[in-house]
Write a protein that holds these residues in place. Structure first.
Motif, PDB file in Angstrom:
ATOM      1  N   PRO A 144     -53.843   7.933  -4.318  1.00 41.53           N
ATOM      2  CA  PRO A 144     -54.715   9.053  -4.727  1.00 41.53           C
ATOM      3  C   PRO A 144     -56.163   8.716  -4.518  1.00 41.53           C
ATOM      4  O   PRO A 144     -56.592   7.583  -4.738  1.00 41.53           O
ATOM      5  N   HIS A 166     -51.183  13.759  -2.948  1.00 37.06           N
ATOM      6  CA  HIS A 166     -50.779  12.614  -3.772  1.00 37.06           C
ATOM      7  C   HIS A 166     -51.653  12.489  -5.016  1.00 37.06           C
ATOM      8  O   HIS A 166     -51.189  12.027  -6.064  1.00 37.06           O
ATOM      9  N   LYS A 167     -52.892  12.899  -4.908  1.00 39.60           N
ATOM     10  CA  LYS A 167     -53.779  12.940  -6.082  1.00 39.60           C
ATOM     11  C   LYS A 167     -53.167  13.791  -7.191  1.00 39.60           C
ATOM     12  O   LYS A 167     -53.334  13.514  -8.383  1.00 39.60           O
ATOM     13  N   HIS A 168     -52.451  14.847  -6.784  1.00 35.13           N
ATOM     14  CA  HIS A 168     -51.810  15.736  -7.759  1.00 35.13           C
ATOM     15  C   HIS A 168     -50.317  15.410  -7.909  1.00 35.13           C
ATOM     16  O   HIS A 168     -49.540  16.246  -8.365  1.00 35.13           O
ATOM     17  N   ASN A 169     -49.958  14.170  -7.517  1.00 34.64           N
ATOM     18  CA  ASN A 169     -48.609  13.637  -7.734  1.00 34.64           C
ATOM     19  C   ASN A 169     -47.539  14.444  -7.023  1.00 34.64           C
ATOM     20  O   ASN A 169     -46.419  14.596  -7.535  1.00 34.64           O
ATOM     21  N   TYR A 170     -47.850  14.969  -5.838  1.00 34.70           N
ATOM     22  CA  TYR A 170     -46.837  15.665  -5.062  1.00 34.70           C
ATOM     23  C   TYR A 170     -45.990  14.650  -4.311  1.00 34.70           C
ATOM     24  O   TYR A 170     -46.499  13.900  -3.475  1.00 34.70           O
ATOM     25  N   ARG A 171     -44.699  14.615  -4.621  1.00 37.23           N
ATOM     26  CA  ARG A 171     -43.776  13.656  -4.003  1.00 37.23           C
ATOM     27  C   ARG A 171     -42.689  14.369  -3.206  1.00 37.23           C
ATOM     28  O   ARG A 171     -41.746  13.737  -2.737  1.00 37.23           O
TER      29      ARG A 171
END
Length: 332
Positions: free
Chosen positions: A331, A293-298
């Motif tokens: 994140p 989530h820190k790397h915006n994985y959705r």
């Protein structure tokens, strides 16, 4: 200074500090209430608070549970257990890339009727060979697999580099922690060139059909994050990114997973209830969820169960654990 003035100063100081502490406590309490209220509002709104979670059909078949080779039954189990989608293992469908149109449409219809997207497909190919004809065969094989994904409406396909094969058996490869020596007379630099060239030949078809290839951190040249990214960066295309597998870094997994997280288009998550076949990893999925989530994985989280426990108990436990880990994560 008189005792009276000293006592008065102490009284005022303690009063001011006490007041500030009280104001701080009230402020923190209000902040906590606002955070809790926001979380309740988010949940009440119906907004998705978790990555969607799929079941890989591999979790049920595992190359040995013959009744679960039936892809239709796997889709039904995924629906019964409450998954959001299904990732297909191509080996379960066909040993070649040619299926009848009727069979393809029946798989699509069956999944649609049960409300489950076919979100990914895992395939096998190997380009780590000096034999040009073998590489060409695997390029054609991979293009056929991409075309099958297009016909099934599957948006992403797991691909591998292949491996040298100098270990002999897979059991021996696992004893060697996935490390293999190159074939005599050849080098890894040479092999990276073979693999990059092969994927470049597959990409036009992938782009045309809208199928993102996800290079997995697997064995062979994909054993390390540096190896995976060497290929991805050399090709430099949005149609070749990373399928991130949580169970294929046998040492120090978290930093290695984070190196690949910015390029992840699909995530395969291993669980080992009952102990693994070749090894067991104690993975912290809350930590993994935070770094993704820190790397915006959705995107999709696909369960690949690899333990010895019966899938009928282990797979629901795995789903509950992943739901908890990937819900309401901020994140880090």
């Amino acid at each position: 200074e008189s005792p009276f003035m000293n006592s008065r100063r102490q009284f005022l100081t303690s009063g001011v500090l006490g007041g500030l502490a009280g104001m701080s406590a009230v402020s923190e309490s209000h902040a906590a209430e606002k955070t809790e209220a926001a979380a309740k509002n988010e949940a009440a709104s119906g907004a998705r608070i978790s990555n969607p979670i799929a079941l890989s059909t591999y979790s049920l078949w595992r190359f040995k549970n013959e009744p679960m080779r039936d892809i239709h039954r796997c889709i039904e189990v995924a629906s019964e257990m409450g998954f959001d989608g299904v990732e297909l293992l191509l080996y379960q469908i066909s040993q070649n890339d040619l299926l009848s149109n009727a069979a393809i449409q029946e798989i699509k219809r069956h999944a649609f009727r049960l409300g489950l997207p076919l979100c990914g497909m895992s395939t096998h190919q190997g380009f780590v060979t000096p034999d040009r004809a073998k590489r060409k065969h695997n390029i054609d094989l991979t293009i056929g697999q991409v075309e099958l994904c297009g016909r099934l409406g599957i948006p992403t396909m797991r691909v591998n580099t292949g491996r040298w094969g100098t270990s002999g058996s897979f059991d021996q490869l696992m004893k060697n922690r996935g490390i293999e020596e190159p074939l005599p007379g050849h080098t890894e630099d040479e092999a990276f060139g073979w693999v990059i060239d092969a994927f470049e030949q597959c990409l036009p078809v992938a782009e045309k059909l809208g199928v993102v290839l996800g290079l997995e951190n697997h064995w062979g040249l994909g054993l390390t994050p540096e190896g995976v990214m060497r290929i991805v960066n050399a090709i430099d295309s949005p149609w070749l990114q990373v399928t991130l597998d949580t169970g294929n870094f046998l040492e120090d997994p978290y930093d290695r997973l984070e190196q690949l997280a910015p390029n992840a288009v699909f995530v395969q998550t291993k669980t080992y209830y009952g102990g693994g076949e070749w090894y067991t990893l104690d993975l912290d999925y809350s930590r993994i969820a935070k770094l993704l989530h820190k790397h915006n994985y959705r995107g999709w989280i696909s369960l690949e169960f690899e333990g010895r426990e019966d899938y009928q108990t282990a797979v629901p436990k795995s789903l509950a654990m992943l739901r908890n880990a990937f819900s309401n994560q901020e994140p880090s």
